[in-house]
Write an enzyme that holds these catalytic residues in place. Structure first.
Site, PDB file in Angstrom:
ATOM      1  N   GLU A   1       0.480  -1.714   0.665  1.00  0.00           N
ATOM      2  CA  GLU A   1      -0.136   0.503   0.069  1.00  0.00           C
ATOM      3  C   GLU A   1       0.716   1.412   0.030  1.00  0.00           C
ATOM      4  O   GLU A   1       2.128   1.487   0.915  1.00  0.00           O
ATOM      5  CB  GLU A   1      -0.924  -0.009   1.489  1.00  0.00           C
ATOM      6  CG  GLU A   1      -1.506   1.299   1.569  1.00  0.00           C
ATOM      7  CD  GLU A   1      -0.986   2.489   1.812  1.00  0.00           C
ATOM      8  OE1 GLU A   1      -1.375   3.186   1.179  1.00  0.00           O
ATOM      9  OE2 GLU A   1      -1.140   1.610   3.220  1.00  0.00           O
ATOM     10  N   SER A   2       0.513   1.943  -0.913  1.00  0.00           N
ATOM     11  CA  SER A   2       1.069   3.523  -1.652  1.00  0.00           C
ATOM     12  C   SER A   2       1.921   4.339  -0.592  1.00  0.00           C
ATOM     13  O   SER A   2       2.888   4.707  -0.200  1.00  0.00           O
ATOM     14  CB  SER A   2       1.191   3.475  -2.319  1.00  0.00           C
ATOM     15  OG  SER A   2      -0.138   4.543  -1.995  1.00  0.00           O
TER      16      SER A   2
ATOM     17  N   CYS B   1      -8.231   6.316  -6.369  1.00  0.00           N
ATOM     18  CA  CYS B   1      -7.883   5.640  -4.990  1.00  0.00           C
ATOM     19  C   CYS B   1      -9.335   4.106  -4.117  1.00  0.00           C
ATOM     20  O   CYS B   1      -9.770   5.283  -3.949  1.00  0.00           O
ATOM     21  CB  CYS B   1      -7.365   6.270  -3.649  1.00  0.00           C
ATOM     22  SG  CYS B   1      -6.438   5.245  -2.307  1.00  0.00           S
TER      23      CYS B   1
ATOM     24  N   ASP C   1      -6.641   9.058  -9.053  1.00  0.00           N
ATOM     25  CA  ASP C   1      -5.496   8.702 -10.000  1.00  0.00           C
ATOM     26  C   ASP C   1      -5.169   9.000 -10.763  1.00  0.00           C
ATOM     27  O   ASP C   1      -5.885   8.496 -11.615  1.00  0.00           O
ATOM     28  CB  ASP C   1      -5.267   7.815  -9.472  1.00  0.00           C
ATOM     29  CG  ASP C   1      -4.754   6.988  -7.823  1.00  0.00           C
ATOM     30  OD1 ASP C   1      -4.478   7.823  -7.267  1.00  0.00           O
ATOM     31  OD2 ASP C   1      -5.933   6.022  -7.419  1.00  0.00           O
TER      32      ASP C   1
ATOM     33  N   HIS D   1      -3.931   1.467  -8.298  1.00  0.00           N
ATOM     34  CA  HIS D   1      -3.371   1.104  -9.923  1.00  0.00           C
ATOM     35  C   HIS D   1      -2.922  -0.431 -10.738  1.00  0.00           C
ATOM     36  O   HIS D   1      -3.350  -0.555 -11.349  1.00  0.00           O
ATOM     37  CB  HIS D   1      -1.856   1.429  -9.385  1.00  0.00           C
ATOM     38  CG  HIS D   1      -2.325   3.692  -9.424  1.00  0.00           C
ATOM     39  ND1 HIS D   1      -2.614   3.621  -8.364  1.00  0.00           N
ATOM     40  CD2 HIS D   1      -1.222   4.610  -9.422  1.00  0.00           C
ATOM     41  CE1 HIS D   1      -2.055   4.893  -8.121  1.00  0.00           C
ATOM     42  NE2 HIS D   1      -1.203   5.365  -8.974  1.00  0.00           N
TER      43      HIS D   1
ATOM     44  N   GLY E   1       2.703  11.740  -3.051  1.00  0.00           N
ATOM     45  CA  GLY E   1       3.351  11.187  -1.632  1.00  0.00           C
ATOM     46  C   GLY E   1       4.730  11.222  -2.060  1.00  0.00           C
ATOM     47  O   GLY E   1       5.627  10.553  -1.742  1.00  0.00           O
TER      48      GLY E   1
END
Length: 285
Positions: free
Chosen positions: A82-83, A192, A199, A231, A261
């Site tokens: 998870e980003s 998201c 995104d 993504h 981020g």
């Protein structure tokens, strides 16, 4: 099993500035793949190519160091990361001393490899490690910017009315001679999965087989505009919809998403083994 809702997405999170690998939050790929009909080995190869633009640490004398990092995470790994957790993890290097850049690179490779292959049961020996390329400040000006190559679908003057994935828009012209072509669009947008934040991305579709109707393909790409998914999952959904509906003999789907981020994520999926593209950012990234 970790779920997106259990992650730090959409929640206040303190920035930890001392190294902490436990911040990484892996999410299994299997659940979302089952939604698109993948219950065993996927019909594709590829990787998720990440770029981290915000990495800093201290040398042994306490002086800050900075670098860009390219990560290559194989798509056969069990999990995505998870980003936001990835961002928090990278920030935990900020006030941590390392002997040199090689030590940082080794730590990144070990931690992220462990996360993407993590299981709930006994620890799994990772079949493959992730790729890590550290780019020091002396080489920042060697980082190129280049748009995706291919015939731009965005030139088409079409009406768009569907903004959630509509695979029925995909059609082919089987009476024509088979083709091999590369098509691109800058109109990919999704949201998201947890926060709904937008995104933005560009996508390249390379295929051989019956010609895909270009207007319908562009409408299909636009149909992701209000879709909530990560993504990597969007690109795999695009691949599977084209693969099952248009039945090309070969297919490659490659998307480059704008950074959030300090991270961009660029999934690449292909029906046949081939070298990965260079991790070269587009102007919007």
């Amino acid at each position: 099993m970790n779920t997106p809702e259990q992650s730090q997405l959409g929640k206040s999170a303190a920035y930890i500035d001392q190294y902490d690998a436990s911040l990484l939050f892996p999410i299994p790929r299997a659940g979302k793949r089952a939604e698109i009909g993948i219950t065993s080995a996927p019909p594709f190869f590829g990787a998720d190519m990440w770029t981290a633009f915000e990495l800093s640490w201290l040398n042994l004398r306490g002086k800050p160091q900075v670098a860009l990092v390219h990560f290559t995470i194989p798509c056969e790994s069990l999990n995505i990361v998870e980003s936001k957790s990835f961002k928090l993890y990278l920030n935990s290097f900020n006030n941590t001393r390392f002997a040199d850049a090689d030590a940082v690179k080794a730590r990144l490779r070990a931690d992220i490899t462990e996360a993407v292959w993590r299981t709930e049961g006994a620890p799994l020996a990772a079949p493959t490690t992730i790729g890590v390329t550290l780019v020091g400040a002396d080489n920042f000006d060697r980082e190129p910017v280049h748009e995706l190559d291919g015939l731009n679908l965005d030139r088409l003057d079409i009406e768009c009315t569907q903004y959630t994935p509509a695979p029925e828009l995909l059609t082919v012209t089987p009476d024509e001679q088979p083709v091999s072509e590369v098509l691109v669009s800058n109109l990919l947008k999704s949201n998201c999965l947890v926060t709904g934040q937008p995104d933005w991305g560009s996508v390249q579709i390379r295929y051989s087989g019956d010609q895909i109707e270009q207007g319908g393909l562009l409408q299909y790409i636009v149909s992701y505009r209000n879709h909530n998914e990560f993504h990597e999952q969007c690109v795999e959904r695009i691949f599977m919809d084209i693969w099952t509906r248009c039945k090309p003999t070969t297919l490659t789907v490659y998307a480059r998403y704008t950074r959030r981020g300090g991270l961009d994520i660029n999934p690449f999926r292909t029906s046949h083994p081939q070298a990965l593209p260079r991790n070269v950012r587009t102007a919007r990234q």
